[in-house]
Design an enzyme around this catalytic site. Structure first.
Site, PDB file in Angstrom:
ATOM      1  N   ARG A 150      55.194  40.185  52.918  1.00 53.59           N
ATOM      2  CA  ARG A 150      54.098  41.060  52.496  1.00 53.59           C
ATOM      3  C   ARG A 150      52.800  40.535  53.110  1.00 53.59           C
ATOM      4  O   ARG A 150      52.356  39.433  52.792  1.00 53.59           O
ATOM      5  CB  ARG A 150      54.019  41.083  50.968  1.00 53.59           C
ATOM      6  CG  ARG A 150      52.830  41.877  50.488  1.00 53.59           C
ATOM      7  CD  ARG A 150      52.774  42.087  48.976  1.00 53.59           C
ATOM      8  NE  ARG A 150      51.535  42.801  48.729  1.00 53.59           N
ATOM      9  CZ  ARG A 150      50.542  42.345  47.971  1.00 53.59           C
ATOM     10  NH1 ARG A 150      50.635  41.220  47.305  1.00 53.59           N
ATOM     11  NH2 ARG A 150      49.432  43.048  47.856  1.00 53.59           N
ATOM     12  N   HIS A 191      43.668  44.965  51.183  1.00 51.93           N
ATOM     13  CA  HIS A 191      43.615  43.752  50.368  1.00 51.93           C
ATOM     14  C   HIS A 191      42.172  43.230  50.433  1.00 51.93           C
ATOM     15  O   HIS A 191      41.898  42.150  50.927  1.00 51.93           O
ATOM     16  CB  HIS A 191      44.635  42.717  50.849  1.00 51.93           C
ATOM     17  CG  HIS A 191      45.015  41.692  49.813  1.00 51.93           C
ATOM     18  ND1 HIS A 191      46.327  41.418  49.483  1.00 51.93           N
ATOM     19  CD2 HIS A 191      44.281  40.853  49.049  1.00 51.93           C
ATOM     20  CE1 HIS A 191      46.373  40.450  48.574  1.00 51.93           C
ATOM     21  NE2 HIS A 191      45.127  40.094  48.290  1.00 51.93           N
ATOM     22  N   GLU A 204      45.736  45.037  43.918  1.00 50.30           N
ATOM     23  CA  GLU A 204      44.976  44.744  42.702  1.00 50.30           C
ATOM     24  C   GLU A 204      43.676  45.525  42.592  1.00 50.30           C
ATOM     25  O   GLU A 204      42.580  44.949  42.606  1.00 50.30           O
ATOM     26  CB  GLU A 204      44.703  43.241  42.615  1.00 50.30           C
ATOM     27  CG  GLU A 204      45.969  42.415  42.594  1.00 50.30           C
ATOM     28  CD  GLU A 204      45.755  40.962  42.177  1.00 50.30           C
ATOM     29  OE1 GLU A 204      44.594  40.519  42.164  1.00 50.30           O
ATOM     30  OE2 GLU A 204      46.745  40.299  41.861  1.00 50.30           O
ATOM     31  N   ASN A 212      51.917  42.147  40.636  1.00 52.21           N
ATOM     32  CA  ASN A 212      51.448  40.776  40.833  1.00 52.21           C
ATOM     33  C   ASN A 212      51.273  40.199  39.439  1.00 52.21           C
ATOM     34  O   ASN A 212      50.499  40.742  38.636  1.00 52.21           O
ATOM     35  CB  ASN A 212      50.066  40.739  41.500  1.00 52.21           C
ATOM     36  CG  ASN A 212      50.064  41.265  42.929  1.00 52.21           C
ATOM     37  OD1 ASN A 212      51.093  41.654  43.457  1.00 52.21           O
ATOM     38  ND2 ASN A 212      48.893  41.268  43.545  1.00 52.21           N
ATOM     39  N   TYR A 264      50.827  36.504  37.179  1.00 52.07           N
ATOM     40  CA  TYR A 264      50.676  35.052  37.122  1.00 52.07           C
ATOM     41  C   TYR A 264      50.763  34.523  35.686  1.00 52.07           C
ATOM     42  O   TYR A 264      51.310  33.470  35.455  1.00 52.07           O
ATOM     43  CB  TYR A 264      49.343  34.632  37.744  1.00 52.07           C
ATOM     44  CG  TYR A 264      49.313  34.856  39.249  1.00 52.07           C
ATOM     45  CD1 TYR A 264      49.533  33.806  40.131  1.00 52.07           C
ATOM     46  CD2 TYR A 264      49.100  36.119  39.790  1.00 52.07           C
ATOM     47  CE1 TYR A 264      49.529  33.992  41.502  1.00 52.07           C
ATOM     48  CE2 TYR A 264      49.096  36.329  41.165  1.00 52.07           C
ATOM     49  CZ  TYR A 264      49.312  35.262  42.013  1.00 52.07           C
ATOM     50  OH  TYR A 264      49.318  35.460  43.376  1.00 52.07           O
ATOM     51  N   GLU A 268      53.645  39.578  43.997  1.00 49.13           N
ATOM     52  CA  GLU A 268      53.047  38.235  43.978  1.00 49.13           C
ATOM     53  C   GLU A 268      53.375  37.522  42.681  1.00 49.13           C
ATOM     54  O   GLU A 268      53.335  38.123  41.618  1.00 49.13           O
ATOM     55  CB  GLU A 268      51.500  38.272  44.011  1.00 49.13           C
ATOM     56  CG  GLU A 268      50.872  38.604  45.309  1.00 49.13           C
ATOM     57  CD  GLU A 268      49.337  38.595  45.239  1.00 49.13           C
ATOM     58  OE1 GLU A 268      48.762  37.872  44.400  1.00 49.13           O
ATOM     59  OE2 GLU A 268      48.731  39.323  46.032  1.00 49.13           O
TER      60      GLU A 268
HETATM   61  C1  FCB Z   1      45.893  37.405  43.477  1.00 49.90           C
HETATM   62  C2  FCB Z   1      45.394  37.970  44.793  1.00 49.90           C
HETATM   63  C3  FCB Z   1      45.739  37.098  45.965  1.00 49.90           C
HETATM   64  C4  FCB Z   1      45.545  35.630  45.632  1.00 49.90           C
HETATM   65  C5  FCB Z   1      46.276  35.259  44.367  1.00 49.90           C
HETATM   66  C6  FCB Z   1      46.166  33.815  43.987  1.00 49.90           C
HETATM   67  O1  FCB Z   1      45.188  37.924  42.417  1.00 49.90           O
HETATM   68  O2  FCB Z   1      45.955  39.236  45.020  1.00 49.90           O
HETATM   69  O3  FCB Z   1      44.976  37.515  47.064  1.00 49.90           O
HETATM   70  O4  FCB Z   1      44.211  35.331  45.560  1.00 49.90           O
HETATM   71  O5  FCB Z   1      45.756  36.025  43.307  1.00 49.90           O
END
Ligand code: FCB
Length: 513
Positions: free
Chosen positions: A131, A175, A220, A345, A347, A415
Site C-alpha cells: 500500500r 494521503h 484517514e 487503519n 492502532y 494499517e
Molecule cells: C496513521 C497515518 C500514517 C502514519 C501512522 C502512524 O494515522 O495514516 O500516515 O502516520 O498513523
C-alpha cells in the site's frame, strides 16, 4: 496520525465553537440525534480475545494479502524534483516550529530514488501487497490541468516492478499532500476542491488503471480534516471550526465524485477508502457514557463511511450543523459511494465519557458534542514509544462491529503498527521484540474476528520503513526495516524477519517467538 491521538473534539471544539458559530446556527440545524441505539456488545468490558484460548497456530484465509503501508510524503523525498509541485506538507514542514526537531520530508527515506531497494525489502519479507500513495502534486503540480509525465512515469515504473515481484500495487490516491495551489484557492473547505480531486483521480486511473486494480480514494479523512483545519497541528495548519466542518463535507463530496470518476475510467477497479478507526468504549456502564461512546464512534469511525454507504451523516452531534457545513440540496446523493471494500487503519481504542450536566448547560460546545474522549487509548495496556496504548482487543471489537453494522463488507486492514525506537545493537541487529509482540497480538485478534465471520482480505503493517511521522518528524520509528537517515541504509529488523515467516506460511504462531 489519528483523530483519537488528540485531546479530541471537546477541547478543540470548545476553543473555537462559540466564536465560530454564526448567528442563527441553532435554528438552522436539523436532525436531532437521539441516542444511536443500544451500545453494541463490541463496547464495554468484552474480553473475547484475551479469554479465547489461543491455539498455537492460526491459519489465515487462502489468498490473504500480507503487506506493508507507506505514504508518498513520508518516504519519497525528492520534494521538488522532475516537475513536482509544492504540497501543503512541503509548505507546512518548512515553516519554523511546526515539526519536532525542525525535521522535514524533503529527503525522508529517499524512496523516490531507492524504490528498487524497497521492493527488494518487500521481497525479502515475502509480501504480496504494497500500500503506497501517489503524490498528487507529482502528477498535477498545481492541482489542475494536464499531467506531469515525469510523475506518471515514476509511479508507472514502481507499479511495473511490483507486479514483476508478484506484489499487488494497492494505491492510495490522497494521503494528505494537497497541491499548495489548491490550498491557496481555499483547500478542502472549498467545494471546488472536490471537482479538482475527481479530475486528478481520472488522470491517475487512466495512466495506471491498466495495471492497478485496487485503489483507496483517501487516507484517514477525519484525521487530515481535523488535524489540518481545526487543530492546526498538521498541514495546512488552520484552526477553524467552520473550515473543519466544511472540509469534512467537501471531502465526502470528493469521495463520491472520485468514486464515480474512477469507475467511469476503469469499471473493473476495486475502490475503497482507508478510514482511521478505533474501538470506542464507554468509561463506565452509565447510559450517558454509553451514548458518548456512540457519538465518539460516529465522529471517529463512520463520519465518512456512513455518507458513502447510506447517504447520511451519523449521529455525532446533538444537531447536524447543515447550514454551517454548507450542505446543499442534492448533496446527500452526491456523497454516496458504494465502496467495494472498507479500509481500516487501527492502532488503539478510545475511552469516551459524558461531560456533567452542569458543563453541558454552561458550555455550548459540550451541549453540541457532549463527549470527552481519550487521545491515545486507555491506561491498562502497555504504551508504545509514541505513547499509544497497545490494545489488540480494539481490532477485534471494531472489525466485528463494522461487519455487523454494514452487512459483512469486504474489509482490508490498511494499517496497524507501533512506534518503538530500537536501534542497531553492537552487531548491527535491531532486536525489536516489542514490535513482534504487537503485530502478533493484533493479528491474533484479527484472526479471531475472521473466525467470527468478518470478511477480511489483508493486513498491512505500518510501516515498511522507519519514516517521516508528520508532526513528530523523524523521531518515531514504525518500520519493519530500520532506516539510517544519514546514509539511507535500510536494515530489516527482527520484526521484519518474523513477519516474513508469517507471510510465507500464511500462519500465525502464537507460542514463543
Ligand atoms: C496513521 C497515518 C500514517 C502514519 C501512522 C502512524 O494515522 O495514516 O500516515 O502516520 O498513523
Amino acid at each position: 496520525m489519528r483523530l483519537t491521538r488528540r485531546e479530541l473534539v471537546r477541547s478543540a471544539l470548545g476553543a473555537s465553537l462559540a466564536a465560530a458559530l454564526p448567528a442563527g446556527f441553532f435554528s438552522a440545524c436539523s436532525g436531532s440525534s437521539k441516542a444511536a441505539g443500544a451500545v453494541s456488545s463490541a463496547f464495554g468490558a468484552s474480553s473475547a480475545v484475551r479469554q479465547a484460548p489461543l491455539s498455537s497456530e492460526i491459519a489465515f484465509p487462502r489468498n490473504f494479502f500480507w503487506g506493508t503501508a507507506t505514504a508518498a510524503y513520508q518516504i519519497e523525498g525528492a520534494w521538488k524534483e522532475d516537475g513536482k509541485g509544492e504540497s501543503i506538507w512541503d509548505r507546512f514542514s518548512h515553516a519554523p516550529g511546526t515539526i519536532k526537531n525542525g525535521d522535514t520530508g524533503d529527503a525522508a527515506c529517499d524512496s523516490y530514488h531507492r524504490w528498487r531497494d524497497d521492493i527488494a525489502l518487500m521481497r525479502a519479507m515475502n509480501l504480496n501487497s504494497y500500500r503506497f500513495s501517489i503524490s498528487w502534486p507529482r502528477i498535477q503540480p498545481s492541482g489542475t490541468g494536464s499531467a506531469n509525465s515525469n510523475g506518471i512515469d515514476y509511479y508507472g515504473r514502481l507499479v511495473d516492478a511490483l507486479l514483476e515481484a508478484k506484489i499487488r500495487p494497492f494505491v492510495t490516491l490522497y494521503h494528505w499532500d494537497l497541491p499548495q495551489a489548491l490550498e491557496d484557492a481555499g483547500g478542502w473547505p472549498n467545494r471546488d476542491t472536490a471537482s479538482r480531486f475527481s479530475d486528478y483521480v481520472e488522470i491517475a486511473a487512466r495512466a495506471l488503471g491498466d495495471r492497478v486494480t485496487d485503489w483507496m480514494l483517501f487516507n484517514e479523512p477525519s484525521v487530515f480534516t481535523f488535524s489540518g483545519y481545526l487543530e492546526g497541528v498538521h498541514a495546512p495548519g488552520h484552526q477553524s471550526l467552520l473550515d473543519f466542518l466544511r472540509a469534512t463535507h467537501v471531502v465526502n463530496l470528493a469521495q463520491g465524485a472520485g468514486f464515480r470518476a474512477l469507475k467511469a475510467a476503469r469499471p473493473q477497479a476495486r475502490v475503497g477508502t482507508a478510514f482511521n478507526m478505533s474501538a470506542c468504549e464507554p468509561a463506565t456502564d452509565s447510559e450517558a457514557d454509553k451514548l458518548a461512546a456512540e457519538r465518539a464512534h460516529a465522529i471517529t469511525n463512520v463520519w465518512f463511511l456512513e455518507p458513502a454507504l447510506q447517504g447520511r451523516y451519523p449521529a455525532a452531534f446533538t444537531y447536524l450543523p447543515e447550514t454551517v457545513m454548507r450542505i446543499a440540496s442534492g448533496d446527500m446523493e452526491k456523497v454516496r459511494a458504494p465502496l467495494d471494500f472498507i479500509g481500516i487503519n487501527l492502532y488503539n481504542r478510545t475511552i469516551a465519557s459524558s461531560p456533567s450536566t452542569l458543563k453541558r448547560i454552561a458550555h455550548v460546545q459540550d451541549w453540541l458534542f457532549p463527549v470527552t474522549m481519550t487521545s491515545s487509548g486507555g491506561e491498562q495496556g502497555p504504551k508504545t514509544d509514541i505513547g499509544w496504548e497497545v490494545w489488540p482487543q480494539a481490532l477485534y471489537d471494531l472489525v466485528t462491529r463494522i461487519t455487523r453494522d454494514y452487512n459483512r463488507p469486504v474489509i482490508e486492514i490498511t494499517e496497524s503498527g507501533c512506534a518503538y525506537n530500537d536501534g542497531p545493537d553492537a552487531s548491527g541487529e535491531i532486536r525489536d521484540t516489542r514490535r513482534i509482540e504487537y503485530h502478533r497480538h493484533y493479528l491474533a485478534a484479527l484472526a479471531h474476528a475472521i473466525a467470527d465471520g468478518a470478511d477480511v482480505r489483508s493486513y498491512h503493517a505500518w510501516s515498511l520503513l522507519d519514516n517521516f511521522e508528520w508532526a513528530e518528524g523523524l523521531s518515531q520509528r514504525f518500520g519493519l526495516a530500520y532506516v539510517d537517515f544519514k546514509t539511507q541504509q535500510r536494515t530489516i529488523k527482527d520484526s521484519g524477519r518474523w513477519y516474513a515467516k508469517v507471510a510465507a506460511e500464511n500462519l500465525l504462531r502464537v507460542g514463543p517467538i
